[in-house]
Design a protein around this motif. Structure first.
Motif, PDB file in Angstrom:
ATOM      1  N   ARG A  14       0.816  -1.240   0.060  1.00  0.00           N
ATOM      2  CA  ARG A  14      -0.178  -0.026  -0.170  1.00  0.00           C
ATOM      3  C   ARG A  14       0.824   1.344  -0.065  1.00  0.00           C
ATOM      4  O   ARG A  14       1.963   1.438   0.303  1.00  0.00           O
ATOM      5  CB  ARG A  14      -0.935   0.159   1.196  1.00  0.00           C
ATOM      6  CG  ARG A  14      -0.217   0.389   2.589  1.00  0.00           C
ATOM      7  CD  ARG A  14      -0.987  -0.268   3.621  1.00  0.00           C
ATOM      8  NE  ARG A  14      -1.500  -1.438   3.633  1.00  0.00           N
ATOM      9  CZ  ARG A  14      -2.637  -2.097   4.381  1.00  0.00           C
ATOM     10  NH1 ARG A  14      -3.274  -1.164   5.354  1.00  0.00           N
ATOM     11  NH2 ARG A  14      -3.038  -3.368   4.266  1.00  0.00           N
ATOM     12  N   LEU A  17      -1.538   7.821   1.276  1.00  0.00           N
ATOM     13  CA  LEU A  17      -1.681   9.089   0.574  1.00  0.00           C
ATOM     14  C   LEU A  17      -2.249  10.291   1.712  1.00  0.00           C
ATOM     15  O   LEU A  17      -2.252  10.039   2.688  1.00  0.00           O
ATOM     16  CB  LEU A  17      -3.047   9.017  -0.507  1.00  0.00           C
ATOM     17  CG  LEU A  17      -2.949   7.723  -1.386  1.00  0.00           C
ATOM     18  CD1 LEU A  17      -4.096   7.573  -2.247  1.00  0.00           C
ATOM     19  CD2 LEU A  17      -1.755   8.000  -2.417  1.00  0.00           C
ATOM     20  N   LYS A  21      -5.825   8.622   3.217  1.00  0.00           N
ATOM     21  CA  LYS A  21      -6.542   7.703   2.185  1.00  0.00           C
ATOM     22  C   LYS A  21      -5.130   6.460   2.005  1.00  0.00           C
ATOM     23  O   LYS A  21      -4.047   6.951   2.093  1.00  0.00           O
ATOM     24  CB  LYS A  21      -6.728   8.337   0.999  1.00  0.00           C
ATOM     25  CG  LYS A  21      -8.020   9.166   1.201  1.00  0.00           C
ATOM     26  CD  LYS A  21      -8.415   9.540  -0.450  1.00  0.00           C
ATOM     27  CE  LYS A  21      -9.854  10.542  -0.117  1.00  0.00           C
ATOM     28  NZ  LYS A  21      -9.937  11.053  -1.178  1.00  0.00           N
ATOM     29  N   TYR A  23      -3.708   3.536  -0.950  1.00  0.00           N
ATOM     30  CA  TYR A  23      -3.645   2.967  -2.268  1.00  0.00           C
ATOM     31  C   TYR A  23      -3.059   1.754  -2.236  1.00  0.00           C
ATOM     32  O   TYR A  23      -1.902   1.483  -2.147  1.00  0.00           O
ATOM     33  CB  TYR A  23      -3.307   4.062  -3.414  1.00  0.00           C
ATOM     34  CG  TYR A  23      -2.838   3.624  -4.660  1.00  0.00           C
ATOM     35  CD1 TYR A  23      -3.953   2.917  -5.408  1.00  0.00           C
ATOM     36  CD2 TYR A  23      -1.639   3.478  -5.281  1.00  0.00           C
ATOM     37  CE1 TYR A  23      -3.850   2.524  -6.842  1.00  0.00           C
ATOM     38  CE2 TYR A  23      -1.654   2.785  -6.518  1.00  0.00           C
ATOM     39  CZ  TYR A  23      -2.550   2.225  -7.085  1.00  0.00           C
ATOM     40  OH  TYR A  23      -2.282   1.646  -8.343  1.00  0.00           O
ATOM     41  N   ASN A  24      -3.814   0.637  -2.605  1.00  0.00           N
ATOM     42  CA  ASN A  24      -3.185  -0.753  -2.651  1.00  0.00           C
ATOM     43  C   ASN A  24      -2.365  -0.930  -3.921  1.00  0.00           C
ATOM     44  O   ASN A  24      -2.792  -0.638  -4.913  1.00  0.00           O
ATOM     45  CB  ASN A  24      -4.495  -1.457  -2.841  1.00  0.00           C
ATOM     46  CG  ASN A  24      -5.221  -1.796  -1.356  1.00  0.00           C
ATOM     47  OD1 ASN A  24      -4.817  -1.384  -0.401  1.00  0.00           O
ATOM     48  ND2 ASN A  24      -6.544  -1.934  -1.498  1.00  0.00           N
ATOM     49  N   THR A  25      -1.028  -1.304  -3.668  1.00  0.00           N
ATOM     50  CA  THR A  25      -0.113  -1.181  -4.732  1.00  0.00           C
ATOM     51  C   THR A  25       0.860  -2.237  -4.540  1.00  0.00           C
ATOM     52  O   THR A  25       0.713  -3.269  -3.825  1.00  0.00           O
ATOM     53  CB  THR A  25       0.634   0.245  -4.891  1.00  0.00           C
ATOM     54  OG1 THR A  25       1.520   0.228  -5.982  1.00  0.00           O
ATOM     55  CG2 THR A  25       1.431   0.485  -3.705  1.00  0.00           C
ATOM     56  N   ASP A  59       1.099  -5.263  -7.975  1.00  0.00           N
ATOM     57  CA  ASP A  59       0.220  -4.256  -8.092  1.00  0.00           C
ATOM     58  C   ASP A  59      -0.899  -4.948  -9.224  1.00  0.00           C
ATOM     59  O   ASP A  59      -0.564  -5.076 -10.279  1.00  0.00           O
ATOM     60  CB  ASP A  59       0.748  -3.079  -8.620  1.00  0.00           C
ATOM     61  CG  ASP A  59      -0.333  -1.722  -8.849  1.00  0.00           C
ATOM     62  OD1 ASP A  59      -1.441  -2.212  -9.381  1.00  0.00           O
ATOM     63  OD2 ASP A  59       0.053  -0.725  -8.242  1.00  0.00           O
ATOM     64  N   HIS A 118       4.030   2.166  -7.263  1.00  0.00           N
ATOM     65  CA  HIS A 118       4.120   3.189  -6.353  1.00  0.00           C
ATOM     66  C   HIS A 118       4.529   2.664  -4.729  1.00  0.00           C
ATOM     67  O   HIS A 118       5.047   3.891  -4.095  1.00  0.00           O
ATOM     68  CB  HIS A 118       2.599   3.842  -5.759  1.00  0.00           C
ATOM     69  CG  HIS A 118       2.266   4.700  -6.747  1.00  0.00           C
ATOM     70  ND1 HIS A 118       1.603   4.385  -7.854  1.00  0.00           N
ATOM     71  CD2 HIS A 118       2.162   6.138  -6.488  1.00  0.00           C
ATOM     72  CE1 HIS A 118       1.258   5.834  -8.673  1.00  0.00           C
ATOM     73  NE2 HIS A 118       1.745   6.651  -7.946  1.00  0.00           N
ATOM     74  N   ILE A 207      -5.510   6.971  -8.600  1.00  0.00           N
ATOM     75  CA  ILE A 207      -4.930   6.225  -7.402  1.00  0.00           C
ATOM     76  C   ILE A 207      -5.815   6.570  -6.239  1.00  0.00           C
ATOM     77  O   ILE A 207      -5.818   5.847  -5.152  1.00  0.00           O
ATOM     78  CB  ILE A 207      -3.633   6.480  -7.206  1.00  0.00           C
ATOM     79  CG1 ILE A 207      -3.375   8.038  -6.678  1.00  0.00           C
ATOM     80  CG2 ILE A 207      -2.854   6.101  -8.208  1.00  0.00           C
ATOM     81  CD1 ILE A 207      -2.101   8.164  -6.145  1.00  0.00           C
ATOM     82  N   GLY A 208      -6.969   7.222  -6.380  1.00  0.00           N
ATOM     83  CA  GLY A 208      -8.060   7.808  -5.256  1.00  0.00           C
ATOM     84  C   GLY A 208      -7.527   8.665  -4.296  1.00  0.00           C
ATOM     85  O   GLY A 208      -8.223   8.823  -3.428  1.00  0.00           O
TER      86      GLY A 208
END
Length: 265
Positions: A14, A17, A21, A23-25, A59, A118, A207-208
């Motif tokens: 992850r 952010l 937040k 972002y799963n990566t 990812d 990421h 990426i949200g």
């Protein structure tokens, strides 16, 4: 004797952010496997490492033929090789910790490679052990290749990387400059996933959310001579002394070829 390459991976699944937040990566399939396959085909031996020697993460957004020129066969071939290497295995992944790699000795390696996704932004920018590893490769002028978000790992070689990154993430660039000491890659030409590209994938449609720091801006602040390509998401590879950097997923093939040619010299 076969030449041996150290492949550095993130251990995170992850990216934290702004505004809390997530972002799963993980690593990008093509950015990892295209160079890995080319290195294996060239007869090199590979060892894999991340901070704690844990199973890394793929990812899921990169698991697509779109990143292999829309060639389903190439996508399948690289995915099958990934499975054969057992990188993602819960029980017998060959990935070692940075400490283990250093205990076994860095002199046995002829080059080092870091793929993107990421995830490196989460745990590779200020890792003390990784900084020591990069300093070894720099001092020995050993070929060093990084692609997409991978180049942010070079920041770990700043003597006060943790202090530098803490200030960068709060937006206090002047304090970050004061915290930064002795980066061996200062003055090098390089590239990374660009500010324009980062902005293009930000927000709810990407990426949200928004990243805590911009890779291009941060590497420039550290002293990198940034060379982004003219067009977003198109191949751009920069070579400077022992350093080879690729800007984005489209740079995987050329980066691997230039890195391999450097290793063969």
């Amino acid at each position: 004797m076969k030449k041996k390459i150290l492949v550095i991976l993130s251990g995170s699944d992850r990216l934290n952010l702004k505004d809390g937040k997530i972002y799963n990566t993980g690593f990008y399939l093509n950015e990892f496997m295209v160079p890995v396959k080319k290195m294996l085909d060239a007869g090199f031996e590979l060892e894999f490492a991340n901070p704690e020697g844990t199973k890394p993460f793929l990812d899921k957004g990169s698991d697509s033929a779109a990143y292999f020129g829309n060639n389903e066969d190439q996508h399948r071939i690289h995915k099958e090789l990934l499975e054969k290497l057992k990188i993602l295995s819960e029980k017998d992944s060959p990935v070692k910790s940075f400490k283990k790699i250093m205990e076994e000795g860095l002199d046995r390696f002829d080059g080092i490679f870091v793929p993107g996704g990421h995830a490196p932004m989460e745990d590779l920018t200020d890792n003390h052990d990784l900084g020591l590893i990069f300093r070894h490769f720099h001092e020995k002028s050993k070929p060093t290749a990084l692609v997409c978000h991978g180049p942010v790992a070079l920041l770990s070689a700043i003597c006060n990387a943790a202090g530098f990154m803490q200030k960068v993430k709060t937006g206090d660039f002047e304090a970050a400059k004061s915290a930064m000491k002795d980066w061996p890659y200062s003055g090098y030409d390089m590239t990374v996933f660009s500010t324009d590209e980062e902005n293009a994938v930000a927000g709810e449609r990407g990426i949200g959310g928004f990243v805590q720091f911009d890779p291009q801006t941060t590497l420039k602040l550290a002293g990198g001579n940034m060379k982004p390509g003219q067009n977003m998401f198109e191949n751009n590879v920069v070579v400077c002394r022992e350093l080879v950097t690729g800007q984005n997923p489209a740079s995987d093939e050329e980066l691997a070829e230039k890195f391999i040619n450097m290793l063969k010299k």
